[in-house]
Design an enzyme around this catalytic site. Sequence first.
Site, PDB file in Angstrom:
ATOM      1  CB  SER A 144      -0.878   0.247   1.155  1.00  0.00           C
ATOM      2  OG  SER A 144      -0.312  -0.143   2.374  1.00  0.00           O
ATOM      3  CG  ASN A 193      -4.855  -4.136  12.599  1.00  0.00           C
ATOM      4  OD1 ASN A 193      -4.243  -3.804  11.748  1.00  0.00           O
ATOM      5  ND2 ASN A 193      -5.247  -5.016  13.420  1.00  0.00           N
ATOM      6  CB  THR A 235     -40.759  24.710 -12.748  1.00  0.00           C
ATOM      7  OG1 THR A 235     -41.812  25.354 -13.525  1.00  0.00           O
ATOM      8  CG2 THR A 235     -40.610  25.763 -11.373  1.00  0.00           C
ATOM      9  CG  HIS A 236     -41.478  21.314 -15.569  1.00  0.00           C
ATOM     10  ND1 HIS A 236     -41.545  19.981 -15.313  1.00  0.00           N
ATOM     11  CD2 HIS A 236     -42.237  22.178 -14.677  1.00  0.00           C
ATOM     12  CE1 HIS A 236     -42.779  20.163 -14.211  1.00  0.00           C
ATOM     13  NE2 HIS A 236     -42.797  21.319 -14.142  1.00  0.00           N
ATOM     14  CB  SER A 286     -12.050  24.032 -30.450  1.00  0.00           C
ATOM     15  OG  SER A 286     -11.872  23.259 -31.288  1.00  0.00           O
ATOM     16  CE  LYS A 331     -16.785  24.486 -29.549  1.00  0.00           C
ATOM     17  NZ  LYS A 331     -18.244  24.398 -29.004  1.00  0.00           N
ATOM     18  CG  ASN A 367     -14.957  24.404 -25.536  1.00  0.00           C
ATOM     19  OD1 ASN A 367     -16.218  24.922 -26.302  1.00  0.00           O
ATOM     20  ND2 ASN A 367     -14.244  23.838 -26.488  1.00  0.00           N
ATOM     21  CD  GLU A 406     -17.889  20.990 -21.095  1.00  0.00           C
ATOM     22  OE1 GLU A 406     -18.447  20.204 -21.944  1.00  0.00           O
ATOM     23  OE2 GLU A 406     -17.009  21.907 -21.321  1.00  0.00           O
ATOM     24  CE1 TYR A 425      -6.755  -2.953   8.587  1.00  0.00           C
ATOM     25  CE2 TYR A 425      -5.621  -5.210   8.317  1.00  0.00           C
ATOM     26  CZ  TYR A 425      -5.988  -3.955   7.731  1.00  0.00           C
ATOM     27  OH  TYR A 425      -5.209  -3.421   6.724  1.00  0.00           O
ATOM     28  CD  GLN A 457      -2.762  -2.422   2.121  1.00  0.00           C
ATOM     29  OE1 GLN A 457      -2.231  -2.266   3.508  1.00  0.00           O
ATOM     30  NE2 GLN A 457      -2.528  -2.955   1.147  1.00  0.00           N
ATOM     31  CE  LYS A 485      -4.194   2.970   3.897  1.00  0.00           C
ATOM     32  NZ  LYS A 485      -5.250   2.473   4.865  1.00  0.00           N
TER      33      LYS A 485
HETATM   34  N1  ARG Z   1      -1.284  -0.991   5.232  1.00  0.00           N
HETATM   35  C1  ARG Z   1      -2.399  -1.415   6.388  1.00  0.00           C
HETATM   36  C2  ARG Z   1      -3.658  -0.854   5.801  1.00  0.00           C
HETATM   37  O1  ARG Z   1      -3.696   0.262   5.292  1.00  0.00           O
HETATM   38  C3  ARG Z   1      -1.927  -1.170   7.758  1.00  0.00           C
HETATM   39  C4  ARG Z   1      -2.564  -2.216   8.536  1.00  0.00           C
HETATM   40  C5  ARG Z   1      -1.957  -3.557   8.645  1.00  0.00           C
HETATM   41  N2  ARG Z   1      -2.454  -4.311   9.485  1.00  0.00           N
HETATM   42  C6  ARG Z   1      -2.436  -5.562   9.313  1.00  0.00           C
HETATM   43  N3  ARG Z   1      -2.916  -6.393  10.332  1.00  0.00           N
HETATM   44  N4  ARG Z   1      -1.806  -6.181   8.275  1.00  0.00           N
HETATM   45  O2  ARG Z   1      -4.895  -1.154   6.450  1.00  0.00           O
END
Ligand code: ARG
Length: 461
Positions: free
Chosen positions: A24, A111, A156-157, A278, A284, A286, A291, A318, A323, A326
């Site tokens: 990660s 964790n 409206t509409h 464009s 143009k 834009n 958008e 957990y 993971q 994020k």
């Molecule tokens: N990289 C892990 C996460 O984002 C950290 C936690 C890892 N914990 C574990 N028991 N493997 O969740």
Amino acid sequence: GSNQMWGGRFAEGPSAIMREINASIPFDKALWRQDIAASRAHVAMLGAQGIVSPEDAATIDGGLARIADEYERDGVPEDWDLEDIHMTVEARLTELVGPVAGRLHTARSRNDQVATDFRLWVRDANDRAIAGIDALQRALVERAEEHADSVMPGFTHLQTAQPVTLGHHLMAYYEMLRRDASRFADARDRGNESPLGAAALAGTGFPIDRDATALALGFDRPTANSLDTVSDRDFALDYLMAASQCALHLSRLAEELILWASQPFGFIRLPDSLSTGSSIMPQKKNPDAAELVRGHAGRIVGATTALMITMKGLPLAYSKDMQDDKPPVFEAAGLFDLCLAAMQGMIAGATFNTDRMRAAAGLGHATATDLADWLVRAADIPFREAHHITGAAVKLADSKGCTLEDLSLGDLQAIDLRIDDRVREVLTLDASVAARKSFGGTAPDQVRQRIADARRALGMN
Ligand code: ARG
């Protein structure tokens, strides 16, 4: 060889596939500031509680401070073998201060560590959202004040309904954003509890002080249940749901700007700095920023859905699925911050073509309701009948190819003899908006009062 951090019970190391699917660090390196801050709070507490010696705590803290300097200067190195930001920092700490680094992870697990880092990151995202909304609201209020009595068609509409003022229309978005800001503030408050000390899932046998680490990291209090703490991503969902709802509002405003900037409407010119040209059509200009605000709203809602679905089937506590929490949050927050800034720039920099808006308001018999209302007031006709009489007048105007206002008194009296000359003054656009002075209505006086309320709420002046 087997993993340095956890490989004691393993005969061989992870395969290339395992290393890749597990890593990660490519995205969670964004948490480095939070990770180091949380580790420094943790080791200070371990020292104060006598869980590690004061000397070791000081050595570890010095190493962490140095790592922060390195990352600030050179960025965070990405080594898949080190899996994530937590192990990356700890491995560097070991290089810098030696085996004493191994004492940092006492009474802690990744964790509770990741939950802490991520809460701190999301807290900042909530704060950025609140500041960005505030800036956009200020721009809306300024522009609304300039245009408290600029008449435009209300729809409206997407069909001409009744005239409104541009100031009133802009202040509608101020109200949406006021609700959005309160959702972010609420998300911030609810999420501001410290996970640190929940450890892997059950708490710890070491005599830690969770209040001390909570205080050091600006949390209001420690979380109350260790199982919930390491399993909980509500704080991230609260942020994403607030961002989704606000993004929907920004997208609707973007859609209106796009329509208004089109040649058939011609209501606004967007700033050059937030438009593009464009490559083939020289004429143009834009509305790309608008958008993209509209487009990004879809991705923000998609990120919210992604995290909800990641979480929905997970047993306590957990699981590694978490993971995946994020990337959607980082992506959505990056897009959302941009959307707020782009919208602020477009609102502050737009040129409103008020002549064009007024002319458009004069089409489509926008003051028909005013004629019906007049019949009720002046001739005591029940509203349903007045509606019917007015409909006949609209039909006549359409057949003559003119507006309601252009019909002669003779034309109107041919429809109903109770109509007299006084009706003239209610059929103008300005009379129509001025009449709507109920609380929260479009009358310029009302709009100015609501703008004054908004200025007070935003601390402007
Ligand atoms: N990289 C892990 C996460 O984002 C950290 C936690 C890892 N914990 C574990 N028991 N493997 O969740």
